[in-house]
Design an enzyme around this catalytic site. Structure first.
Site, PDB file in Angstrom:
ATOM      1  N   GLN A   1      12.190 -22.528 -26.319  1.00 14.52           N
ATOM      2  CA  GLN A   1      11.910 -21.081 -26.347  1.00 14.52           C
ATOM      3  C   GLN A   1      10.466 -20.769 -26.709  1.00 14.52           C
ATOM      4  OE1 GLN A   1      13.932 -18.895 -25.198  1.00 14.52           O
ATOM      5  NE2 GLN A   1      15.933 -19.892 -25.283  1.00 14.52           N
TER       6      GLN A   1
ATOM      7  N   CYS B   1      25.185 -20.608 -27.607  1.00 15.58           N
ATOM      8  CA  CYS B   1      25.066 -22.047 -27.908  1.00 15.58           C
ATOM      9  C   CYS B   1      24.396 -22.269 -29.257  1.00 15.58           C
ATOM     10  CB  CYS B   1      24.308 -22.799 -26.819  1.00 15.58           C
ATOM     11  SG  CYS B   1      25.046 -22.639 -25.219  1.00 15.58           S
TER      12      CYS B   1
ATOM     13  N   LYS C   1      13.053 -22.427 -17.851  1.00 14.65           N
ATOM     14  CA  LYS C   1      12.805 -21.234 -18.674  1.00 14.65           C
ATOM     15  C   LYS C   1      11.348 -20.773 -18.535  1.00 14.65           C
ATOM     16  CE  LYS C   1      16.112 -22.560 -22.290  1.00 14.65           C
ATOM     17  NZ  LYS C   1      17.315 -21.767 -22.052  1.00 14.65           N
TER      18      LYS C   1
ATOM     19  N   ASP D   1      11.876 -28.691 -30.904  1.00 12.20           N
ATOM     20  CA  ASP D   1      12.557 -28.161 -29.720  1.00 12.20           C
ATOM     21  C   ASP D   1      11.752 -26.942 -29.260  1.00 12.20           C
ATOM     22  OD1 ASP D   1      14.109 -26.799 -27.922  1.00 12.20           O
ATOM     23  OD2 ASP D   1      15.923 -26.808 -29.154  1.00 12.20           O
TER      24      ASP D   1
ATOM     25  N   HIS E   1      19.932 -24.546 -31.551  1.00 13.19           N
ATOM     26  CA  HIS E   1      20.780 -24.523 -30.348  1.00 13.19           C
ATOM     27  C   HIS E   1      21.670 -25.768 -30.387  1.00 13.19           C
ATOM     28  CE1 HIS E   1      21.634 -24.995 -26.007  1.00 13.19           C
ATOM     29  NE2 HIS E   1      21.381 -23.710 -25.895  1.00 13.19           N
TER      30      HIS E   1
HETATM   31  N1  7TS Z   1      16.896 -25.364 -27.287  1.00 12.82           N
HETATM   32  C1  7TS Z   1      16.809 -24.036 -27.353  1.00 12.82           C
HETATM   33  C2  7TS Z   1      16.116 -23.401 -28.521  1.00 12.82           C
HETATM   34  C3  7TS Z   1      17.360 -23.273 -26.325  1.00 12.82           C
HETATM   35  O1  7TS Z   1      17.274 -21.947 -26.394  1.00 12.82           O
HETATM   36  C4  7TS Z   1      18.003 -23.907 -25.246  1.00 12.82           C
HETATM   37  C5  7TS Z   1      18.676 -23.137 -24.150  1.00 12.82           C
HETATM   38  C6  7TS Z   1      18.032 -25.290 -25.235  1.00 12.82           C
HETATM   39  C7  7TS Z   1      17.475 -25.999 -26.273  1.00 12.82           C
HETATM   40  C8  7TS Z   1      18.671 -26.059 -24.128  1.00 12.82           C
HETATM   41  O2  7TS Z   1      17.986 -25.862 -22.940  1.00 12.82           O
HETATM   42  P1  7TS Z   1      18.536 -26.534 -21.616  1.00 12.82           P
HETATM   43  O3  7TS Z   1      17.552 -26.119 -20.582  1.00 12.82           O
HETATM   44  O4  7TS Z   1      18.552 -27.988 -21.863  1.00 12.82           O
HETATM   45  O5  7TS Z   1      19.890 -25.966 -21.391  1.00 12.82           O
HETATM   46  N2  7TS Z   1      19.025 -21.820 -24.475  1.00 12.82           N
HETATM   47  C9  7TS Z   1      19.808 -21.003 -23.730  1.00 12.82           C
HETATM   48  C10 7TS Z   1      20.081 -19.712 -24.130  1.00 12.82           C
HETATM   49  O6  7TS Z   1      19.630 -19.193 -25.144  1.00 12.82           O
HETATM   50  N3  7TS Z   1      20.880 -19.140 -23.224  1.00 12.82           N
HETATM   51  O7  7TS Z   1      21.151 -20.044 -22.269  1.00 12.82           O
HETATM   52  C11 7TS Z   1      20.481 -21.207 -22.585  1.00 12.82           C
END
Ligand code: 7TS
Length: 414
Positions: A204, A369, A227, A201, A123
């Site tokens: 997910q 992203c 999430k 990371d 990401h």
């Molecule tokens: N890493 C992964 C693997 C992710 O899927 C996401 C967000 C992030 C980091 C960042 O998370 P945040 O909470 O800091 O924004 N992924 C997604 C997505 O797949 N669609 O919207 C956000």
């Protein structure tokens, strides 16, 4: 004991909403999850009954808020099997957690000519902080390749790059596009043997499977509360306490200090050293309740439920004319979460998502992203994606399949 996922669905008020006159089907939990009323009520209870700042009040409601916030850290520590709340730093989200490591650990440890290793399935939040650090330090940013079918990491390439001695390996546990589960325990072992620090990371993975940071052995593990049923604006950086102890603060301000003189300051104990200013108290409390909720179902039950949904969806999409599915397939469910990226031949993924929306089914389309990965998957440089969670059932997938049939009819795809 079998889990009643029908009852679980009833805990989510938003799932009673109608979208375009049809019952909402929410298939975008990889972007953010919906919230059960237990979490919504906990946030409302905080503001209604004990709203006060934490770690400073000597009055009852402030002590209650401080205790609820700290309890939440203890719950999160157990949830990922960390060594206690001193290893649990609350940040805004996974993105901020990774940036914290880049700016603090990275600034201290990465030197000119060093190498930082990530993968082609990251990401943006696990790419851009390392680009910024590499540029600032004159370090190199290298990528582990994927296999030719774009489903998983190329382990030969990984081995060669890890053995060439990077300072840091930062890699996703689960791809937000492919749903691929990486063998982070084995990868961490390999990286440590070659002297690299390891960040996983977990944005997910933590919402969908049991995570044991001690078993993985990583130095850092980052994830987002939103999430995994918690409010937005609360995320977690786990770090091994000895590594966190060695790192300089990330932000300066109140709460992160022990003493302040005119020209210098001393730092507070972990985890507070990394939490400057007033915290997201409602978010922390909400995250604690979200963790209780997930534990009450059982993470293994959640994984099994999502795997069943994924198998159901893949079995119906497989061989459907004009439809391509990305990531590990039906035969590889052991390395696949409930994230299904797909494309319909000749139809832009944004049109796919719009027609889904008309049918009351929420999915995401675009580069997710993860541009370095997605630009190579489909000619539109974008894909559509459905993603599942505890409140989804097979009938939701049937609604998605019906939307695909509608698209095929409109665009005359046989
Ligand atoms: N890493 C992964 C693997 C992710 O899927 C996401 C967000 C992030 C980091 C960042 O998370 P945040 O909470 O800091 O924004 N992924 C997604 C997505 O797949 N669609 O919207 C956000």
């Amino acid at each position: 004991m079998a889990v009643d996922f029908e009852r679980i669905k009833r805990d989510f008020p938003i799932l009673n909403v109608k979208s375009h006159g049809k019952p909402l089907v929410y298939l975008d939990s990889a972007a953010t999850s919906q919230k059960p009323r237990q979490v919504i009520d906990a946030v409302s209870d905080f503001y209604s009954n004990y709203n006060a700042n934490i770690n400073r009040g000597v009055y009852e409601i402030s002590e209650k808020a401080t205790e609820a916030y700290s309890n939440s850290k203890n719950k999160v520590s157990s949830f990922i099997n960390a060594g206690g709340m001193e290893e649990i730093i609350y940040v805004r989200n996974a993105t901020e957690a990774i940036n914290l490591v880049a700016m603090s650990w990275g600034d201290q440890n990465i030197k000119k000519g060093d190498r930082i290793l990530i993968s082609e399935m990251e990401h943006h939040s696990n790419i851009v902080p390392w680009q910024l650090l590499a540029k600032k330090k004159g370090a190199a940013l290298e990528y582990i390749k994927l296999t030719e079918d774009n489903t998983r990491l190329d382990m030969e390439d990984l081995k060669a790059k890890v053995e060439s001695g990077p300072k840091l390996l930062s890699i996703t546990h689960v791809s937000n596009v492919l749903g691929t589960i990486n063998d982070v325990k084995r990868i961490t072992e390999m990286a440590h043997k070659n002297g690299a620090a390891v960040l996983i990371d977990g944005a997910q993975s933590a919402p969908h499977m049991a995570v044991d940071v001690k078993d993985i052995g990583c130095d850092f593990f980052a994830f987002s509360g939103h999430k995994m049923l918690a409010p937005t604006g609360i995320g977690v950086l786990y770090g091994k306490s000895e590594v966190l102890e060695s790192m300089p603060p990330f932000l300066g301000g109140g709460d992160m200090i022990k003493t302040v003189e005119k020209q210098s300051a001393t730092w507070n104990d972990l985890p507070w050293k990394f939490e400057a200013g007033t915290s997201n108290i409602e978010g922390g409390i909400g995250l604690g309740v979200a963790v209780d909720y997930l534990n009450s179902i059982g993470m293994d039950n959640i994984t099994a439920h999502e795997s069943e949904l994924t198998e159901y969806a893949l079995s119906r999409l497989d061989g459907m004319s004009g439809v391509s599915v990305f990531g590990p397939g039906q035969k590889d469910l052991d390395i696949k979460t409930g994230v299904i990226a797909f494309a319909i031949k000749g139809v832009h993924p944004h049109d796919v998502a719009s027609i889904f929306d008309n049918e009351g089914v929420a999915i995401r389309a675009g580069h997710h992203c993860a541009m370095p990965l997605v630009v190579g998957l489909a000619p539109e440089k974008a894909v559509a994606r459905m993603s599942f969670y505890i409140y989804n059932r097979k009938e939701d997938i049937d609604r998605a399949l019906k939307a695909i049939e509608t698209i095929k009819r409109i665009f005359k795809i046989n």
